[in-house]
Design a protein around this motif. Structure first.
Motif, mmCIF file in Angstrom:
data_model
loop_
_atom_site.group_PDB
_atom_site.id
_atom_site.type_symbol
_atom_site.label_atom_id
_atom_site.label_comp_id
_atom_site.label_asym_id
_atom_site.label_seq_id
_atom_site.Cartn_x
_atom_site.Cartn_y
_atom_site.Cartn_z
ATOM 1 N N VAL A 2 30.110 12.803 33.020
ATOM 2 C CA VAL A 2 31.219 12.400 32.153
ATOM 3 C C VAL A 2 31.226 10.887 31.988
ATOM 4 C CG1 VAL A 2 33.730 12.326 31.924
ATOM 5 C CG2 VAL A 2 32.626 14.417 32.677
ATOM 6 N N ASP A 3 30.969 10.150 33.070
ATOM 7 C CA ASP A 3 30.969 8.685 32.976
ATOM 8 C C ASP A 3 29.979 8.191 31.930
ATOM 9 O OD1 ASP A 3 32.740 8.827 35.059
ATOM 10 O OD2 ASP A 3 31.608 7.532 36.405
ATOM 11 N N ILE A 36 39.492 7.452 30.909
ATOM 12 C CA ILE A 36 38.482 6.874 30.017
ATOM 13 C C ILE A 36 38.479 5.352 30.147
ATOM 14 C CG2 ILE A 36 37.848 6.552 27.590
ATOM 15 C CD1 ILE A 36 38.968 9.467 27.180
ATOM 16 N N SER A 37 39.653 4.744 30.186
ATOM 17 C CA SER A 37 39.745 3.288 30.346
ATOM 18 C C SER A 37 39.188 2.840 31.690
ATOM 19 C CB SER A 37 41.196 2.825 30.220
ATOM 20 O OG SER A 37 41.647 3.001 28.906
ATOM 21 N N LYS A 42 34.678 -0.143 34.473
ATOM 22 C CA LYS A 42 33.576 -0.314 35.422
ATOM 23 C C LYS A 42 32.421 -1.057 34.762
ATOM 24 C CE LYS A 42 34.454 3.946 37.955
ATOM 25 N NZ LYS A 42 33.924 5.283 38.261
ATOM 26 N N VAL A 43 32.170 -0.741 33.491
ATOM 27 C CA VAL A 43 31.101 -1.414 32.751
ATOM 28 C C VAL A 43 31.451 -2.877 32.548
ATOM 29 C CG1 VAL A 43 29.898 -1.509 30.532
ATOM 30 C CG2 VAL A 43 30.337 0.689 31.614
ATOM 31 N N GLU A 49 29.738 -9.644 36.034
ATOM 32 C CA GLU A 49 28.818 -10.040 37.103
ATOM 33 C C GLU A 49 27.495 -10.527 36.520
ATOM 34 O OE1 GLU A 49 26.359 -7.691 40.498
ATOM 35 O OE2 GLU A 49 28.507 -7.238 40.380
ATOM 36 N N TRP A 50 26.970 -9.794 35.517
ATOM 37 C CA TRP A 50 25.708 -10.178 34.870
ATOM 38 C C TRP A 50 25.854 -11.523 34.158
ATOM 39 C CZ3 TRP A 50 24.670 -10.558 29.520
ATOM 40 C CH2 TRP A 50 23.318 -10.753 29.208
ATOM 41 N N GLN A 51 26.981 -11.730 33.460
ATOM 42 C CA GLN A 51 27.189 -12.975 32.723
ATOM 43 C C GLN A 51 27.271 -14.188 33.642
ATOM 44 O OE1 GLN A 51 30.735 -11.827 30.604
ATOM 45 N NE2 GLN A 51 29.608 -11.620 28.681
ATOM 46 N N ASN A 52 27.710 -13.994 34.864
ATOM 47 C CA ASN A 52 27.907 -15.110 35.791
ATOM 48 C C ASN A 52 26.773 -15.270 36.798
ATOM 49 O OD1 ASN A 52 30.485 -16.015 34.827
ATOM 50 N ND2 ASN A 52 31.298 -14.106 35.623
#
Length: 107
Positions: A2-3, A36-37, A42-43, A49-52
């Protein structure tokens, strides 16, 4: 699964209500908008984290390109998504960044 389905549908531009309706109609699954939110948040945490993350001091090769995609921002419009892709000294690919633009590919 589902995720992954929620993330995929959200990435395609569906709202939480549309994702909820799709899951109910196609799979008979009753999933709340809050769930759903929570899944899509989580994404966002992973993206932050990736941006920093720290970047390497040197990249021997850097490619910059754009692709035009339909983005819903009030109305649906074609907008360029710019990507900066680099190759590290070790030969690994690394996406340095992604940006949504307003102009043409040459902008």
């Amino acid at each position: 699964g589902v995720d992954e389905m929620v993330i995929s549908l959200s990435a395609k531009g569906l709202t939480t209500g549309e994702v909820q309706a799709h899951l109910a109609e196609v799979y008979g699954a009753e999933v709340s908008r809050q769930t759903i939110s929570t899944i899509t948040d989580k994404v966002l945490d992973g993206m932050a984290e990736w941006q920093n993350r720290p970047l390497d001091a040197v990249y021997p090769v850097v490619f910059i390109d754009a692709i035009h995609v339909k983005i819903r921002d009030g109305a649906v419009a074609n907008r360029p998504i710019y990507v900066a892709l680099a190759v590290t000294v070790e030969g690994r690919r690394d996406i340095l960044g992604l940006w949504a633009g307003d102009g043409g590919e040459g902008a």
